[in-house]
Design an enzyme around this catalytic site. Structure first.
Site, mmCIF file in Angstrom:
data_model
loop_
_atom_site.group_PDB
_atom_site.id
_atom_site.type_symbol
_atom_site.label_atom_id
_atom_site.label_comp_id
_atom_site.label_asym_id
_atom_site.label_seq_id
_atom_site.Cartn_x
_atom_site.Cartn_y
_atom_site.Cartn_z
ATOM 1 C CB CYS A 13 4.785 37.551 135.207
ATOM 2 S SG CYS A 13 3.030 37.976 135.334
ATOM 3 C CB CYS A 49 4.318 44.427 141.558
ATOM 4 S SG CYS A 49 3.875 45.059 139.915
#
Length: 270
Positions: free
Chosen positions: A77, A189
């Site tokens: 993340c 991402c």
């Protein structure tokens, strides 16, 4: 005893389900490793939360994974890596901890030829400046251009990977980066690797750095270095834990993972 240590799982975690792209890359690069994944689906997104809250949630996940006796952790993340990476490493001590930002920055520097690197990511990751800092630590002269691309996240979750709306959105986000002459683009991402074919066509002279793949490569390198690679497991165990099972979770999760998710269990943290 040494063999038992190698058989311990790799712990992978994310604020939601995007980190499953990292699990997919790990499965492909390290097919004999047991993997435990935790996605904090009840409290996603982390990007809108304070640093203290992100650190607190991250510590709860780390405690959960430590309770499952993992041998290494992968922070899948970008937000957690940017905000809480240092605190996580302090807590885990000598355990190998890999993260998407460090691996992505390292791969981008190894890839670029003109020293101009672009980053597309969520607002929080862009605002944290974490990729630029990681790149400039190794090469202060590199030009780093960042572009927040928040609209791509819901488009990926909707499954619009080749939709014209997605193509036009990608084009808009790429315009300023291409105008700056970048030759390397980091997909910053965990959702964005699913758009790699589309992005590759719209930025056809630009090398794409997939943080999921680069993190898997770095994980393999570190585990080998530490003598922790599992090389004798032909039936690896994959477990998926989440803090909530929202609507369409399995459908979206399997799209990210590229295979069926058989063992999904809901757990409550904090």
């Amino acid at each position: 005893m040494e063999n038992i240590g190698r058989q311990r799982p790799i712990g992978v975690f994310d604020s939601g389900i995007g980190g499953l792209t990292n699990v997919r890359a790990l499965m492909e690069r390290l097919p004999m490793e047991n993997i435990i994944y935790f996605g904090d689906t009840a409290r996603v997104p982390y990007g809108t939360k304070s640093k203290a809250t992100i650190e607190n949630f991250s510590m709860q996940i780390v405690d959960f994974l430590l309770g499952h006796d993992v041998k290494a952790m992968v922070i899948a993340c970008n937000t957690i890596a940017a905000v809480a990476g240092r605190k996580i490493r302090q807590k885990t001590g000598n355990m190998p901890v890999l993260d998407v930002i460090s691996a992505g920055a390292k791969a981008a520097l190894a890839t670029t030829r003109n020293n101009k690197i672009g980053i597309i990511a969520t607002n929080t990751t862009v605002n944290s400046n974490a990729y630029a800092r990681a790149i400039h630590r190794d090469n202060p002269d590199t030009l780093v251009r960042t572009q927040a691309a928040p609209l791509l996240v819901p488009l990926v979750e909707e499954g619009w990977l080749e939709h014209e709306v997605t193509r036009l959105t990608v084009c808009e986000y790429l315009k300023p980066l291409l105008a700056d002459g970048i030759d390397t683009l980091v997909l910053g991402c965990t959702h964005f690797p699913l758009l790699k074919p589309l992005i590759g066509r719209e930025a056809h002279n630009v090398a794409l750095v997939d943080s999921a793949i680069t993190t898997a490569e770095e994980t393999a390198r570190v585990l080998a270095q530490e003598g922790l690679l599992d090389t004798g497991n032909n039936n690896p165990d994959y477990r998926f834990y989440v803090s909530d099972i929202p609507l369409k979770f399995r459908t979206i999760g399997e799209r990210f993972l590229g295979r069926t998710m058989e063992q999904i269990e809901m757990v409550s943290l904090g």
